[in-house]
Design a protein around this motif. Structure first.
Motif, short mmCIF file in Angstrom:
data_model
loop_
_atom_site.label_atom_id
_atom_site.label_comp_id
_atom_site.label_asym_id
_atom_site.label_seq_id
_atom_site.Cartn_x
_atom_site.Cartn_y
_atom_site.Cartn_z
N ASP A 227 0.82 -1.20 0.00
CA ASP A 227 0.00 0.00 0.00
C ASP A 227 0.86 1.26 0.00
O ASP A 227 0.43 2.32 -0.47
CB ASP A 227 -0.93 0.01 1.22
N PRO A 230 3.75 0.54 -4.26
CA PRO A 230 3.11 -0.29 -5.28
C PRO A 230 4.05 -0.84 -6.34
O PRO A 230 3.71 -1.78 -7.04
CB PRO A 230 2.06 0.64 -5.90
N THR A 413 2.15 -4.17 -7.98
CA THR A 413 0.78 -4.58 -7.63
C THR A 413 -0.08 -4.82 -8.87
O THR A 413 -1.31 -4.95 -8.76
CB THR A 413 0.11 -3.51 -6.75
#
Length: 806
Positions: A227, A230, A413
């Motif tokens: 978070d 990324p 991500t």
């Protein structure tokens, strides 16, 4: 952001003058705060050829004959140790401007004009110059750092202006980048805009490189806080040769205020400036465990950064670690334990995207703001993260300072760096602009901005590059179109529901201004405080845990803890203002504020809070009292054409026997009182202080009178003093109201004495009032006023059981 024109020209063949380019940048939304020539303070400097050079006896000076081409030959005295016959040096002719230096010949002390002079009896018709005297550093031009004359190339034309040779004819643009355009916080980003506004092609920098078969076996990268990170890219480079950077790179770094360190470090800084992507290089020898781990720091964990400063971290900070320790403070600065050294043989390059809010909070909390953190705070896109690594690896090969291995790790991500499709209505775009932009112009503009547009009827389809994270919907497209099409095409028109007015203030503003003027006339000064306060302020005024004022809205990204809550009362701000004044020696004064308090309907917020306009007065000093504050309250009531009454009250921060609620009719609209002694001690107040707070939003909903004219009385009035005895619980306000209601000719009642003692019965007190009577159409007779007094005493006895003191 500093942008050298010569660097921009690396990507765009700019065909306009600097002044025109400045206008073009402004027209497309980029304010140029300053544009200046690098050698703006230097003039009249030419290439001089020393044809004769003879020493002056018993001195370190030489007398030289210097050829300046068509300008002639000049005799110049020079004390530099490297002056010689046949050398070419910068020659400042009489009237030229150069930098004046201190005795160390390195420190600039201003600008001076060259004049004809005489040294040791020899005429000197100019000056041969060092790099410092021309404002040129070693990084800007090789040899300029020598403590002597700046040697020019052997092929330099004699008599030619030295500015083009030294790059002093370059221009620097100081461009203000708005928060919504982080893609432009780089030279390449601005070059894209320049290419678009000048309708010229963009030349992308080279990203190609060749990987060898060498691998760093077992090397891993793991991201435990996706978070906050990324995307993290690491690439291993070996056979590193630490050395100086080439002249072109050192010069570009110098033009934007960066000092060259070494080729590897310079590459990371160069790529950050060129592409807006902060990068870092770790000495691979000091990376333990053959691994990189991106994680939150532990509470109390320590790191020493490259500037040898130690910081204690917490779980809100993101760190880059190897298998054993933290080696960098993510997005801010690398660790001292893995810095690039002269002995470095292999490096691990890092290019990453970090959450902008986390980097901002870390930099602010630690008091450590760097060039890297500044860019991360505004935002870095993953497109730049990927391409910056490619660019750095290309430069490694171009500079020959290392070999690129095949060990490349990209942990992400899943966000794509390919363009994303967006469809918008041309009609909506034009509706936002209020004009009709031809479809072909829209196509041309969006093509120049690299959006690969296509139009089908009313539908505009664009491919949004991954670096344009600000593009969301049709208003963003409208902005792109108009800033390139030209704001001069916008025709000023009224909104459909606009009204033509004569301007001026509305009724509320007029009422507020009148109130401020009335209070200023009473010697009060207006304050303006932040709309935030500290949790400790609520403790200061002693609020209980369940007090409604404690249901304050917490700021997500406060400046600091002292400004972390939205105000639910103005009292703490006023009390702190009084304390600050007294600490600075102002021991008396009157302050007021009209501001807002923010009342949440529920927490966490599900709707906008109730913003209640509130009025607060704070007075302090030996001459102030509860009654002077009450007098100011009456002035407020008079200004707003309302009538206040008062009743005894208590608060957690005011004196229990000198506090009252303020009522307008039957509605409580505020309070006033003396600041309690415990609160005064906490604030270290040296005199008594008093505070008043009124809910103006509530007060404005209640019935109010209007300004009216009342002629002056034709006949003189009369006054009577009444000493009255009453129960201790009867208030002054009750007595005043009873007197005024008993007689319409009684216009003003003023308390002038209060007594409790041996001559008064237990449980009783004496209060003395002056009652002013105003005559009507006939003058007063003595018996008339006596009749008024009897009527008043009868009313007081009936309603409040008050007797005339004997």
């Amino acid at each position: 952001m500093l942008v050298p024109l010569s660097w921009l020209k690396e990507y765009v063949d700019i065909n306009v003058e600097p002044a025109e380019l400045e206008k073009k940048l402004f027209s497309c939304g980029f304010e140029v705060e300053e544009a200046y020539e690098v050698g703006r303070d230097v003039s009249g400097i030419v290439v001089g050829l020393v044809e004769e050079c003879e020493p002056i006896p018993e001195t370190h000076l030489h007398v030289c004959k210097v050829n300046a081409g068509e300008k002639g030959t000049f005799q110049v005295c020079c004390g530099a140790d490297n002056v010689r016959t046949g050398g070419k040096f910068p020659l400042a002719l009489v009237g030229a401007s150069v930098y004046a230096t201190a005795k160390d010949h390195k420190t600039v002390e201003g600008v001076m004009t060259i004049k004809k002079g005489k040294l040791r009896g020899y005429d000197s018709e100019g000056m041969l110059c060092s790099g410092t005297e021309l404002g040129v550093s070693e990084d800007m031009y090789e040899g300029a750092g020598y403590n002597g004359l700046l040697e020019l190339p052997a092929d330099a034309a004699v008599g030619a202006d030295v500015k083009p040779i030294l790059g002093l004819d370059d221009w620097i643009f100081d461009v203000s980048i708005t928060a919504n355009r982080p893609d432009c916080q780089s030279i390449l980003g601005l070059a894209r805009e320049v290419a678009a506004v000048l309708d010229l092609p963009l030349k992308e920098p080279a990203y190609d490189y060749t990987e060898t078969e060498v691998k760093k076996d077992g090397f891993t990268v793991s991201v435990e806080a996706p978070d906050l990170c990324p995307r993290y890219i690491g690439h291993y480079v070996y056979d590193v040769k630490i050395g100086p950077s080439p002249a072109w790179m050192k010069r570009r770094l110098a033009l934007v205020g960066q000092t060259s360190i070494s080729n590897i470090v310079d590459i990371t800084n160069y790529v950050m400036l060129e592409m807006g992507q902060p990068m870092h290089a770790f000495d691979s020898e000091y990376i333990e465990g053959n691994a990189i781990v991106v994680r939150r720091a532990g509470n109390g964990e320590k790191i020493t950064t490259l500037d040898a400063q130690e910081y204690t971290l917490n779980e809100n900070n993101l760190v880059i670690c190897d298998g054993a320790k933290a080696v960098a403070l993510a997005g801010v600065m690398g660790g001292l334990n893995s810095e690039i050294r002269d002995t470095t043989k292999a490096v691990l390059f890092e290019s990453a995207k970090f959450a902008r809010d986390n980097i901002r909070k870390t930099a602010r909390a630690l008091g450590k703001r760097t060039d890297a953190s500044a860019k991360y705070e505004k935002g870095v896109d993953e497109y730049s993260t990927v391409h910056a690594m490619k660019r750095a690896l290309h430069l490694i090969e171009e500079l020959g300072c290392g070999k690129v291995s095949s060990t490349h790790v990209d942990v992400n991500t899943g966000n794509s760096i390919d363009p994303r499709e967006m469809k918008v209505s041309l009609r909506k775009v034009n509706d936002v602009l209020g004009i009709e932009v031809p479809a072909q112009d829209v196509l041309h503009i969006m093509t120049n901005l690299n959006f690969a547009p296509a139009i089908n009827g009313d539908e505009l389809t664009i491919q949004v590059p991954a670096y344009r994270e600000d593009m969301d919907s049709y208003p963003d497209v409208a902005e792109e179109v108009i800033r390139m099409y030209g704001y001069e095409h916008v025709i000023p028109t009224f909104m459909p529901d606009a009204l033509v007015t004569t301007g001026g203030m509305n009724a509320r503003q007029k009422k507020e201004l009148k109130l401020k003027k009335d209070l200023c006339a009473q010697g009060a000064f207006e304050c303006i405080h932040y709309s935030f306060f500290s949790p400790s302020d609520l403790d200061l005024i002693g609020l209980s845990a369940d007090a409604p004022e404690r249901n304050a809205i917490r700021i997500l990204n406060p400046i600091n803890e002292e400004l972390s809550l939205m105000r639910t009362t103005l009292a703490p701000s006023m009390l702190n203002a009084i304390a600050r004044n007294q600490k600075k020696g102002n021991l008396e004064g009157r302050l007021f504020e009209i501001g807002k308090k923010f009342i949440a309907k529920e927490l966490p917020l599900t709707e906008y809070p109730d913003e209640r306009e509130t009025f607060c007065i704070g007075i302090f000093g030996e001459k102030e009292s509860f009654f002077t504050l009450k007098g100011l309250a009456e002035r407020v009531a008079q200004s707003l054409y309302v009538k206040f009454t008062y009743e005894s009250a208590e608060t957690t921060f005011t004196h229990p026997f000198q506090t009252a609620n303020i009522l307008c009719g039957e509605t409580k609209v505020g309070y006033l009182g003396k600041v309690a002694y415990p609160v005064a001690e906490k604030l270290d107040l040296r005199t008594d202080a008093y505070i008043l707070e009124i809910d103006l939003k509530l007060l404005n909903t209640l019935p109010a009178g209007k300004a009216s004219f009342e002629p002056l009385p034709k006949f003189p009035g009369e006054t009577r003093d009444l000493a009255l005895v009453m129960d201790k619980n009867v208030t002054c306000g009750q007595v005043e109201n009873c007197i005024l209601s008993a007689c319409k000719n009684a216009k003003r009642v003023t308390l002038f004495d209060k007594y409790e003692g041996g001559q008064i019965a237990p449980g009783k007190k004496s209060m003395a009032f002056t009652v002013e009577f105003v005559a009507g159409e006939e003058p007063f007779a003595a018996e008339t006023v006596d009749g008024f007094v009897k009527k008043i005493l009868k009313n007081l006895k009936f309603h409040l059981d008050i007797d005339l003191r004997q």
